[in-house]
Design a protein around this motif. Structure first.
Motif, PDB file in Angstrom:
ATOM      1  N   LYS A 217       1.083  -0.964  -0.096  1.00 42.85           N
ATOM      2  CA  LYS A 217      -0.211   0.061  -0.434  1.00 42.85           C
ATOM      3  C   LYS A 217       1.241   1.641  -0.064  1.00 42.85           C
ATOM      4  CE  LYS A 217      -3.474  -2.496   2.741  1.00 42.85           C
ATOM      5  NZ  LYS A 217      -4.158  -2.200   3.824  1.00 42.85           N
ATOM      6  N   GLN A 221       0.942   4.194  -2.785  1.00 47.33           N
ATOM      7  CA  GLN A 221       0.920   5.709  -2.632  1.00 47.33           C
ATOM      8  C   GLN A 221       1.855   6.692  -2.604  1.00 47.33           C
ATOM      9  OE1 GLN A 221      -1.745   7.892  -0.945  1.00 47.33           O
ATOM     10  NE2 GLN A 221      -2.669   6.396  -0.404  1.00 47.33           N
ATOM     11  N   ASP A 222       3.211   5.894  -3.618  1.00 41.96           N
ATOM     12  CA  ASP A 222       3.982   6.908  -4.123  1.00 41.96           C
ATOM     13  C   ASP A 222       4.299   6.480  -5.157  1.00 41.96           C
ATOM     14  OD1 ASP A 222       6.556   8.605  -3.320  1.00 41.96           O
ATOM     15  OD2 ASP A 222       7.036   6.595  -3.063  1.00 41.96           O
ATOM     16  N   ASP A 236     -11.311   0.901  -2.864  1.00 44.36           N
ATOM     17  CA  ASP A 236     -10.827   2.252  -2.172  1.00 44.36           C
ATOM     18  C   ASP A 236     -11.152   3.486  -2.340  1.00 44.36           C
ATOM     19  OD1 ASP A 236      -8.029   3.761  -1.502  1.00 44.36           O
ATOM     20  OD2 ASP A 236      -8.599   4.517  -4.052  1.00 44.36           O
ATOM     21  N   PRO A 249      -3.085   6.354  -4.567  1.00 44.23           N
ATOM     22  CA  PRO A 249      -2.981   8.310  -4.839  1.00 44.23           C
ATOM     23  C   PRO A 249      -4.019   8.489  -5.478  1.00 44.23           C
ATOM     24  CG  PRO A 249      -1.599   6.632  -6.443  1.00 44.23           C
ATOM     25  CD  PRO A 249      -2.663   5.832  -5.503  1.00 44.23           C
TER      26      PRO A 249
END
Length: 665
Positions: A217, A221-222, A236, A249
């Motif tokens: 996860k 996100q990155d 999500d 994201p």
């Protein structure tokens, strides 16, 4: 006043510059994509035997326009267009935050491990990329440890599998259980060591920093490019809507590949599901807490034991009545009484367990789960939403209670926000040369709609046969006998190398039993092994015959001479008794629409196209499609099916089809 005017002028100039910048960026992206697909571009230089395809180029430009001009796009790309590169290349070159969502794990892994690395090297770009699956795809180190502590109580086979999993756990970098090859993929042991929401202890876990699911996860996100599946994507979005921490994201662009699956996934996530398996699990957890921790609280045990009996009797009653629609259940006085009695007992148990909060960490977790179950059952039993279908679905020895919205367009309009560009693509979206059905279902009427046909030479590569003199659909014995006769002749002519696709398990089993006595080619029957195992066996044999239902109609790619014939038993119309269909049909009638033409027919067309799509997968493939349902030629609605299928040559003469099969080397 002067300063205010000056401020307005400055704002206007800024806006104009911003618009000019957008035009420049748009032009730059178009030029880069145009070059990439040219005879002198990166694809031509890097891909062996690359040949420019007009349809692939057209799709790439359409995706480029959607990204740069900020509009939504629905695009059907027929088999062979090369849609993966057509959307990946503009997405990569745009430099934007992109989420790519697929309908299957196989495509998800192909994109991440094969297609993306190839393109990153080809275009010398290095955005961070991530593959994210649902948590059940990752090993839970804590659950593995707990199982290993109880290894002396387990069977030799389970012990052997746990040891192999433990060995793999010490070497894996990502904990993706799909990479575990030493244990069978459908082993029950795997389910005991994968991550679940119920077993997760969060920051209290001794493996919190090393947790595979958590690290996946964080990586997502990155990342600039994230590859997910439809179920995870909508889970999500649901988390975002309910105010919980999201997994993914915020994206500038979302591409849905295998987009024909999106409406059904949306129905699932906009609705609710209650599995009686979960009720059974919670009750057994409470009994276990009593036996191991709270021996002074016998009421926990007594209430839970009594509820297990009530739950079993209630499920058996539902099964005996053979009900699929909850509204029929509540019209039955005995079943309705049993249902509310079960809920009342669960409510009592919830009150009793709440009194013991703080005494057991396990019980504290169970209280939250039980509270959610009681609230969901209350909502389900009341059955107040006239715009939803309430279905009862058997699931082994358990039952699934499902609330499904009959119209998801409004929810989708809110979901697909204007800040993001939404791109939907699949080989099977259009019905009768229109994308209106798909667009309307998802509330995407303003999206740009494009159909790009397959570049394959279907008139010469494929022959479509609807044999003459077929019995009317529904004359079961005659239908089975004729289907078996057609299958036998086609299998022999094709020397095996055949898929037989069914609309029901019952018909599959009948035909399978009869074919075993009539053909000498190996039969691979759904249910004998996992889907992937059957497909691998089919490829290895070279003369196999595979019999399958809905899960084999799509997402399967067998190329070349291994597959020469696809036989479909009948047009895949949804059952008129299907609970969701009945609810949708009633709603359509209230709106003065015909349920058949607005719901049943479009769904059947798309399903048939999926099955037909198994036949020709490559420009060198040749094959015969046989449909044993003459409604496609003698009913007015048959034209919608034929107009939606690839332009294969057609015949009613089975002998002609058999000669074509024999001519395939």
């Amino acid at each position: 006043m002067k300063s205010l005017i000056d401020g307005r002028v400055r704002l206007f100039v800024f806006s104009t510059k911003k618009a000019r910048l957008s035009i420049i960026v748009s032009s730059k992206l178009h030029k880069e994509v145009d070059l990439a697909f040219s005879p002198q571009g990166a694809l031509a230089k890097s891909v062996h035997q690359y040949r420019p395809r007009q349809s692939q180029y057209d799709m790439a430009l359409a995706v480029t326009s959607a990204i740069s001009e900020k509009h939504n796009l629905i695009l059907e790309a027929g088999t062979g267009v090369g849609k993966t590169f057509a959307y990946l290349i503009p997405a990569l070159l745009s430099g934007k935050q992109v989420i790519i969502s697929t309908g299957s794990k196989n495509l998800q892994e192909q994109l991440f491990f094969k297609d993306l690395p190839l393109l990153l090297t080809m275009f010398s770009v290095a955005p961070k990329t991530a593959l994210l699956k649902g948590r059940s795809n990752y090993l839970c180190q804590l659950r593995l440890e707990k199982n290993l502590q109880k290894i002396s109580q387990m069977s030799p086979q389970v012990v052997d599998e746990l040891i192999k999993i433990n060995q793999w756990a010490s070497m894996t970098k990502d904990g993706d259980i799909g990479n575990l090859t030493s244990v069978a993929e459908h082993s029950a042991t795997i389910a005991t060591v994968t991550s679940t929401k119920e077993s997760c202890t969060g920051k209290k876990c001794s493996y919190y920093d090393a947790c595979f699911s958590r690290k996946a996860k964080i990586k997502a996100q990155d990342a600039k490019i994230v590859v997910v599946n439809h179920h995870l994507f909508f889970a999500d979005r649901l988390l975002k809507d309910t105010g919980f921490a999201e997994l993914l994201p915020e994206a500038d662009v979302v591409v849905f590949d295998e987009a024909h699956l999106v409406p059904d996934v949306c129905i699932n996530y906009f609705g609710q599901q209650i599995a009686t398996r979960d009720i059974d699990r919670v009750l057994n957890q409470i009994i276990d807490v009593y036996r191991t921790e709270l021996r002074d609280s016998i009421q926990l045990d007594q209430l839970s034991q009594r509820l297990l009996v009530k739950l079993s009797r209630w499920q058996n009653a539902l099964l005996e009545e053979d009900v699929t629609d909850w509204r029929h259940v509540i019209s039955n006085k005995d079943l309705a009484t049993q249902s509310w009695d079960l809920l009342n007992e669960l409510t009592t148990l919830l009150a009793v367990t709440t009194e013991h909060v703080g005494r057991s960490e396990t019980l504290d977790n169970v209280v939250g789960q039980l509270s959610s179950i009681v609230a969901q059952l209350q909502l389900y039993f009341e059955c107040n939403d006239q715009n939803a279908a309430y279905s009862v679905e058997p699931s082994g020895r358990f039952t699934m209670l499902r609330i499904a919205p009959i119209n998801i367009a409004k929810q989708c309009q809110q979901l697909f926000d204007k800040q993001t560009q939404w791109i939907f693509t699949s080989a099977t979206l259009q019905v009768n040369r229109q994308l209106k059905h798909f667009a309307d279902e998802l509330g995407l009427g303003k999206a740009k709609q494009i159909i790009l046909d397959s570049p394959f030479d279907y008139p010469n590569q494929a022959l479509f046969c609807v044999p003459r003199h077929l019995a009317k659909s529904g004359q079961t014995e005659a239908n089975v006998n004729q289907l078996v006769d057609v299958c036998t002749q086609a299998i022999n002519a094709a020397q095996g190398r055949t898929f037989i696709l069914f609309t029901s398990h019952h018909m599959l089993q009948q035909v399978a039993r009869m074919l075993q006595r009539k053909v000498n080619y190996p039969l691979l029957i759904q249910g004998q092994a996992s889907k992937q195992s059957l497909l691998n066996k089919f490829r290895q044999l070279g003369n196999g015959v595979l019999l399958g239902t809905s899960s084999f109609w799509e997402g399967i790619d067998v190329r070349g001479r291994l597959l020469s014939c696809v036989i479909i038993d009948k047009l895949p119309f949804v059952s008129p008794d299907d609970t969701l269909y009945r609810a949708r049909a009633a709603n359509a009638e209230r709106s003065h629409n015909d349920p058949f033409t607005s719901i049943s027919l479009p769904q059947a067309v798309i399903s048939l196209k999926q099955g037909v799509g198994r036949l020709i997968r490559d420009e060198k493939d040749r094959g015969v499609l046989i449909l044993c349902d003459n409604r496609i030629v003698n009913r007015p609605y048959g034209e919608a099916f034929i107009n939606s299928l690839p332009p294969m040559s057609r015949t009613r003469d089975l002998d002609t089809a058999l000669r074509f099969l024999k001519s395939i080397p």
